[in-house]
Design an enzyme around this catalytic site. Structure first.
Site, short mmCIF file in Angstrom:
data_model
loop_
_atom_site.label_atom_id
_atom_site.label_comp_id
_atom_site.label_asym_id
_atom_site.label_seq_id
_atom_site.Cartn_x
_atom_site.Cartn_y
_atom_site.Cartn_z
N ASP A 90 0.41 -0.97 0.08
CA ASP A 90 0.24 -0.11 -0.19
C ASP A 90 1.04 1.47 0.31
O ASP A 90 2.18 0.95 -0.37
CB ASP A 90 -0.71 -0.04 0.92
CG ASP A 90 -0.06 0.26 2.35
OD1 ASP A 90 0.92 0.37 2.25
OD2 ASP A 90 -1.01 0.31 3.59
N SER A 91 0.87 2.45 -0.18
CA SER A 91 1.24 3.30 -0.45
C SER A 91 1.11 4.30 0.92
O SER A 91 1.60 4.98 1.51
CB SER A 91 0.38 4.38 -0.92
OG SER A 91 -0.69 5.00 -0.45
N GLY A 92 0.86 4.04 2.25
CA GLY A 92 1.12 4.92 2.85
C GLY A 92 -0.27 5.68 3.66
O GLY A 92 0.08 6.54 4.43
N GLY A 93 -0.81 5.89 2.63
CA GLY A 93 -1.63 7.03 2.76
C GLY A 93 -2.38 6.70 3.78
O GLY A 93 -3.40 7.42 4.56
N PHE A 94 -3.22 5.49 3.78
CA PHE A 94 -4.17 4.87 4.64
C PHE A 94 -3.96 5.10 6.16
O PHE A 94 -4.51 6.01 6.96
CB PHE A 94 -4.85 3.93 3.95
CG PHE A 94 -5.95 3.08 5.52
CD1 PHE A 94 -7.34 3.58 4.93
CD2 PHE A 94 -5.62 2.26 5.67
CE1 PHE A 94 -8.13 3.17 6.12
CE2 PHE A 94 -6.94 2.34 7.09
CZ PHE A 94 -8.23 2.26 6.79
N ASP A 143 -2.79 8.38 -1.78
CA ASP A 143 -3.95 8.43 -1.40
C ASP A 143 -4.35 8.89 -0.54
O ASP A 143 -3.58 9.36 0.39
CB ASP A 143 -5.25 7.47 -1.77
CG ASP A 143 -5.51 6.20 -0.69
OD1 ASP A 143 -4.26 6.75 -0.36
OD2 ASP A 143 -6.12 5.76 -1.04
N GLN A 149 -11.69 7.23 -4.51
CA GLN A 149 -12.36 7.51 -3.54
C GLN A 149 -13.66 7.97 -3.32
O GLN A 149 -13.96 8.30 -4.83
CB GLN A 149 -11.90 8.54 -3.31
CG GLN A 149 -9.81 8.31 -2.51
CD GLN A 149 -10.54 7.22 -1.21
OE1 GLN A 149 -11.46 7.18 -0.40
NE2 GLN A 149 -9.65 6.76 -0.98
N GLY A 185 -11.25 3.52 0.91
CA GLY A 185 -11.95 3.89 1.64
C GLY A 185 -13.55 4.03 1.86
O GLY A 185 -14.18 4.52 3.09
N ASP A 227 -8.20 -7.51 0.68
CA ASP A 227 -7.09 -7.69 1.56
C ASP A 227 -7.82 -7.48 2.66
O ASP A 227 -8.66 -6.72 3.35
CB ASP A 227 -5.62 -6.96 2.17
CG ASP A 227 -5.58 -5.57 2.20
OD1 ASP A 227 -7.58 -4.09 1.27
OD2 ASP A 227 -5.85 -5.11 3.22
N CYS A 237 -13.94 -27.89 7.75
CA CYS A 237 -12.46 -27.66 7.50
C CYS A 237 -11.46 -28.37 7.62
O CYS A 237 -11.52 -29.61 8.87
CB CYS A 237 -12.15 -26.75 8.89
SG CYS A 237 -10.06 -25.89 7.46
N CYS A 275 -8.02 -27.96 7.44
CA CYS A 275 -6.83 -27.08 7.54
C CYS A 275 -6.17 -28.08 8.78
O CYS A 275 -6.33 -28.84 9.57
CB CYS A 275 -6.87 -26.03 7.97
SG CYS A 275 -7.03 -25.88 9.59
N CYS A 317 -7.27 -27.92 12.53
CA CYS A 317 -8.71 -28.70 12.18
C CYS A 317 -8.61 -29.62 12.52
O CYS A 317 -9.41 -30.83 12.94
CB CYS A 317 -9.86 -27.68 11.48
SG CYS A 317 -10.43 -27.12 11.95
N HIS A 354 -6.00 -21.05 10.77
CA HIS A 354 -7.04 -21.41 10.20
C HIS A 354 -7.98 -20.71 9.67
O HIS A 354 -8.94 -20.73 9.18
CB HIS A 354 -7.72 -22.56 11.66
CG HIS A 354 -9.05 -22.11 11.77
ND1 HIS A 354 -10.07 -22.78 10.26
CD2 HIS A 354 -10.34 -21.43 11.42
CE1 HIS A 354 -11.06 -23.16 10.07
NE2 HIS A 354 -11.67 -21.76 11.02
#
Lengths: 388, 388
Positions: free
Chosen positions: A96-100, A150, A205, A232, A282, A320, A322, A325, A351
């Site tokens: 990510d850009s760091g903006g958030f 952004d 945005q 956003g 994400d 599940c 995994c 589990c 899990h």
């Protein structure tokens, strides 16, 4: 224009939902895809070997520009040969850009036309992040996909606030792209001599105002990026507002580029967003909630602290497969959690990530075989039928 | 006498050092062996899959009666089918008796002839542990090897204090054995209907007084156990005192039974104790120090916090083939540690356990091939030649 080293191919559709592949020099990423969040160079509580294991098979993970820039610092990562080499991960990454993150600092930051001034959450030192700085940092990090710098507007932003923020984000998007292309073309000195290997995504945005969102999309596409993200959202607005924005915007996004919904969400959110045309996600939910004792299961959320699990011999999720589990009971994981044992976080994280990644795998299979509508209905029904 | 379900065979000797195998119904344990400590049903910071992986291949782990008795409580473990089933570990286990933990509580406990009264470190409630209670709890836990309930004397104990403590431990040893045999023979009701499957080890005490140690050993052997442990070392006495006790006592212990040195120690301590005839070890050092940022390496201890490792591209130990050393650099692990990331503890724990277990494997090979004296000299020299 700079030609990006990624390719995106659609392999199947059902309604607005699509399945396909994002091809990078570090492997093929089938979409729709969930990207585990690796904030500070580690997906919290899980080893890279587990991320690569068949249980999870995460093809791409996130890195956070803000966190890595502050610590260990970009000079360390440069000296160690970029983020992949530094952390020992050979598969794809997105930064990510760091903006958030900077925006999330609230009172600690000051936003100007030039960029954002803020105090480090680590040592309180004064820092400055701008489109140009973010692109330089992301070039050093060297992820396959970088994000434009952004500004975010709060979920309840008025039209005026949202427009002001959107216009700033558009100007920053242009500056991001200019700086990024110069870096990739080697017009600016390249930190690692590895230019031309990254793609850049733009971010839409406009808070909850659909007309602003549409304008933001249109003007972001005019600037031209290798993929487009909806930013956003999941920042305090109501869930139905979020879904309205996705429903309106996702199908209008360029069909031949990946569509990325940032920071969202629950398994249900993911399915609903896929149904509206989103390809990439994400979210910290599987890892963060895992550390807080919450398991995501096919029958809804399970709170491991709950006394009802004290003698519960069932796995976290009976559906599940995994490694957690297959081996451990709710009673044991509850004991670990109540004892403050690290293994509780490790097992719940594993899990939860397995559940998110497996769900996306099933989504892809469903779309490919024209069964997505059925899958969506059954998955949602089961989520609400209560724990076994 | 009750016939234990374990067998011990010596396969090779060099001086006092011996290599062999402890055969249990849950697998063969080659000796000398290091047992990772799984206090509360988990070896802190590592998954069972990793303990079983070729990197570590831990054949036996410890469980702590004191901790498990207090939490989750013996009724929970009984309802879940014993400790193996509860935690999901099919290999061998050894449980301590709780004696040492209760003794460590210091002012919080009161020792009488009958047993030890103490306050739980979890909720302050009043608890009582005796030889009979410890045997009942250990029978429910169901480890392959249980330990007699003993009292420890401080490292600097006077002769009178040490004798009083040793005499109490001997009376408790007799009571432990009586209760244990009744439980195993089914004379007392069996918690899980699984009697006759455990072995019981006696513990030699006597602080640093060699004559008391010899007397303790002689009278413990008279009672008769399936193996013998040296307890009450590494509790504040000087290292040369500890080695004198081991050197005097270990070779006098029954040659046909396993000899277990409790709670010891560094890699060097292990090698030196093997040279004096010890077969089994447990210690929290690799896990606890790992969580505190310390790596054990073939060239001595490495403090990952040290600024010299900020850009260090080397693995923790250049001679180590574990999955951590194959993949990650000191610079990355240092970053994780300074960022408070759980993965730092996970990686350091894995490497440290791999180093301890691999060292014991090399010790076994060296004894078998008559090269132990050479191995011991070279290992010790390398430990002191400084980090690469």
């Amino acid at each position: 224009m700079y030609e990006p080293p990624i390719d995106f191919q659609i392999a199947g559709r059902e309604g607005e939902a699509r399945t396909g592949a994002l091809i990078t020099r570090r492997g093929v990423i089938e979409t729709p895809v969930f990207m585990p969040v690796g904030t500070a160079g580690t997906v919290k509580g899980i080893r890279f070997e587990e991320l690569e294991s068949p249980d999870l098979d995460a093809r791409i993970i996130l890195g956070n520009t803000y966190h890595l820039w502050l610590r260990p610092g970009i000079e360390t990562i440069r000296a160690c040969g970029g983020l992949h080499k530094f952390i020992g991960w050979d598969r794809a990454m997105l930064t990510d850009s760091g903006g958030f993150q900077v925006w999330s600092l609230g009172a600690l930051r000051k936003i100007t036309e030039e960029g954002t001034e803020f105090r480090s959450h680590i040592d309180g030192s004064l820092c400055f992040l701008s489109p140009e700085v973010s692109m330089e940092v992301q070039t050093v990090l060297g992820a396959e996909i970088a994000m434009a710098f952004d500004e975010c507007a709060p979920g309840e932003a008025t039209r005026d606030e949202a427009r002001r923020s959107m216009e700033l984000t558009l100007r920053w998007a242009k500056r991001s792209k200019d700086a990024f292309e110069k870096l990739q073309r080697g017009v600016l000195p390249l930190p690692l001599g590895e230019g031309g290997k990254q793609a850049l995504f733009g971010i839409v945005q406009g808070a909850s105002h659909l007309d602003l969102r549409r304008e933001s999309l249109e003007r972001t596409v005019e600037i031209g990026f290798d993929g487009y993200a909806i930013g956003g959202l999941s920042v305090g607005e109501e869930k139905h507002v979020m879904m309205e924005v996705i429903e309106d915007i996702a199908p209008r996004m360029p069909a031949d580029k990946p569509r990325y919904l940032m920071g969202v969400g629950t398994p249900e959110d993911l399915i609903e967003a896929v149904a509206r045309g989103v390809d990439m996600f994400d979210c910290v939910l599987p890892t963060r909630n895992g550390r807080n004792g919450q398991a995501f299961t096919s029958r809804g959320k399970l709170n491991i602290k709950n006394a009802r699990h004290a003698l519960d011999q069932k796995p976290l999720d009976e559906s599940c497969q995994c490694s957690v589990c297959r081996r451990h009971t709710r009673a044991f994981i509850r004991h670990l959690y109540l004892s403050g044992e690290m293994l509780a976080s490790i097992l719940l994280t594993h899990h939860n990530l397995a559940f998110f990644l497996d769900t996306m795998k099933r989504v892809r299979q469903a779309i490919r075989s024209g069964q997505f509508a059925k899958f969506r209905r059954e998955f949602t029904e089961q989520l609400h039928c209560g724990l076994g």
